[in-house]
Scaffold this active site. Structure first.
Site, PDB file in Angstrom:
ATOM      1  N   ASP A 178       0.724  -1.238  -0.113  1.00  0.00           N
ATOM      2  CA  ASP A 178       0.018  -0.054   0.139  1.00  0.00           C
ATOM      3  C   ASP A 178       0.755   1.231   0.000  1.00  0.00           C
ATOM      4  O   ASP A 178       0.844   2.116   0.880  1.00  0.00           O
ATOM      5  CB  ASP A 178      -0.956  -0.040   1.230  1.00  0.00           C
ATOM      6  CG  ASP A 178      -0.192  -0.197   2.624  1.00  0.00           C
ATOM      7  OD1 ASP A 178       1.133  -0.532   2.587  1.00  0.00           O
ATOM      8  OD2 ASP A 178      -0.721   0.451   3.661  1.00  0.00           O
ATOM      9  N   HIS A 237      10.284  -0.602   8.782  1.00  0.00           N
ATOM     10  CA  HIS A 237       9.210  -1.637   8.724  1.00  0.00           C
ATOM     11  C   HIS A 237       9.290  -2.437   7.638  1.00  0.00           C
ATOM     12  O   HIS A 237       9.614  -3.745   7.605  1.00  0.00           O
ATOM     13  CB  HIS A 237       7.746  -0.896   8.713  1.00  0.00           C
ATOM     14  CG  HIS A 237       7.716   0.032  10.061  1.00  0.00           C
ATOM     15  ND1 HIS A 237       7.701  -0.540  11.511  1.00  0.00           N
ATOM     16  CD2 HIS A 237       7.212   1.348  10.471  1.00  0.00           C
ATOM     17  CE1 HIS A 237       7.729   0.495  12.258  1.00  0.00           C
ATOM     18  NE2 HIS A 237       7.357   1.324  11.747  1.00  0.00           N
TER      19      HIS A 237
END
Length: 323
Positions: free
Chosen positions: A11, A244
């Site tokens: 995303d 991340h």
């Protein structure tokens, strides 16, 4: 050299874009597809961003648009205070693109690609788990045909690490906890690369500046796209950005940089713990409960942060993985 065939479910997203360039430059990776989901932006924005990245960096790879909402309810508002209004740190983006998305929905693209290359495809999922859940619902047999699934998501409470949206939940999981719990019920090999390790690895300003100076167009882009993201971290008392999504790619390339724990994993779907990821370690015994008859998966519990940073640096600067 082992070649990993990868579908990147994403995303984009600042850290997603950084992870995509990691995949793009790693010689061990054959990127066979990008599937998009809602999260850091609306599905229209994240798909546009994925197509923009493919076009800008000359990636010859299809992009398939995926789910725009979770399995249950409506999506959370995009975190524009983290990634910017356009989800790519508010860098300048073109008004239109020449690259078009694949006509198939993302979950169908996943099914078709896995069935065309059984036991060869790794799914690296760094957004909501909705596309993976929809693929399983339509074709449950793909669980036995996927090589592995690597997820950036969750927080398992290692060394006191909690969620980053609520005290219980990490963003990718709370964005669709029903989907996350469903995929954990499937017998495909999953590794969770959660906040327990991603928050242990930082990329400080001077590290990112070196990438900008020495990393060509990719390095300059990483610097530009991370300015908004770094400011968010610094405003929250974190002096440098957490790593991340690129940590999930690092696990694929160098699993030796991580320590993992095995056990069945459940995701809470109700109450104040909604989105919490909880593992029942294989080494511990409990009375009968909701984790029984669930497959064992891996969760990362520690990381060699310096080794991960050097892996990323070497990949972006030279395209070579250091031994």
């Amino acid at each position: 050299m082992t070649i990993h065939k990868v579908i990147f479910d994403t995303d984009p997203g600042v850290d997603d874009a950084m992870a995509l360039l990691f995949l793009h430059h790693a010689p061990e990776i054959e990127l066979v597809g990008i599937t998009t989901t809602f999260g850091n932006g609306t599905i229209a924005q994240t798909t546009f961003n994925a197509l923009y990245l493919v076009e800008r960096f000359g990636m010859n790879v299809p992009v398939a648009q995926g789910a725009g909402k979770p399995l249950v309810g409506e999506p959370m508002d995009p975190p524009d205070f983290v990634h910017g209004v356009n989800a790519l740190g508010d860098i300048s983006l073109p008004g239109e693109l020449t690259t078009a998305a694949d006509p198939r929905p993302a979950h169908r693209f996943i099914i078709d690609t896995v069935r065309a290359a059984p036991h060869e495809i790794t799914l690296v999922a760094v957004g909501r788990m909705t596309n993976l859940a929809l693929a399983l619902r339509e074709d449950p047999e793909i669980a036995g045909l996927v090589k592995q699934v690597i997820i950036m998501g969750g927080a398992f409470g290692i060394a006191g690490v909690q969620g980053n949206v609520t005290p219980a939940a990490e963003a990718n999981i709370i964005g669709d906890p029903e989907a996350a719990d469903e995929i954990c019920a499937a017998a495909w090999p999953i590794t969770f690369v959660g906040l327990d390790v991603t928050q242990k690895t930082h990329m400080p300003t001077d590290y990112l500046s070196e990438l900008a100076d020495l990393g060509g167009e990719s390095g300059r882009f990483i610097w530009d796209v991370s300015r908004f993201y770094e400011a968010f971290h610094q405003a929250g008392g974190v002096p440098s950005i957490y790593v991340h999504d690129s940590s999930a790619v690092a696990y694929l390339l160098r699993p030796d940089l991580f320590e993992t724990r095995t056990g069945a994993i459940r995701v809470s779907t109700t109450g104040i713990t909604r989105g919490m990821t909880i593992q029942k370690p294989d080494t511990l015994a409990f009375p009968p409960g909701a984790w029984d008859d669930r497959p064992s998966h891996r969760a990362c519990v520690s990381v060699d942060a310096a080794g991960l940073r050097e892996l990323y640096r070497a990949t972006i600067l030279t395209g070579r993985i250091l031994a």
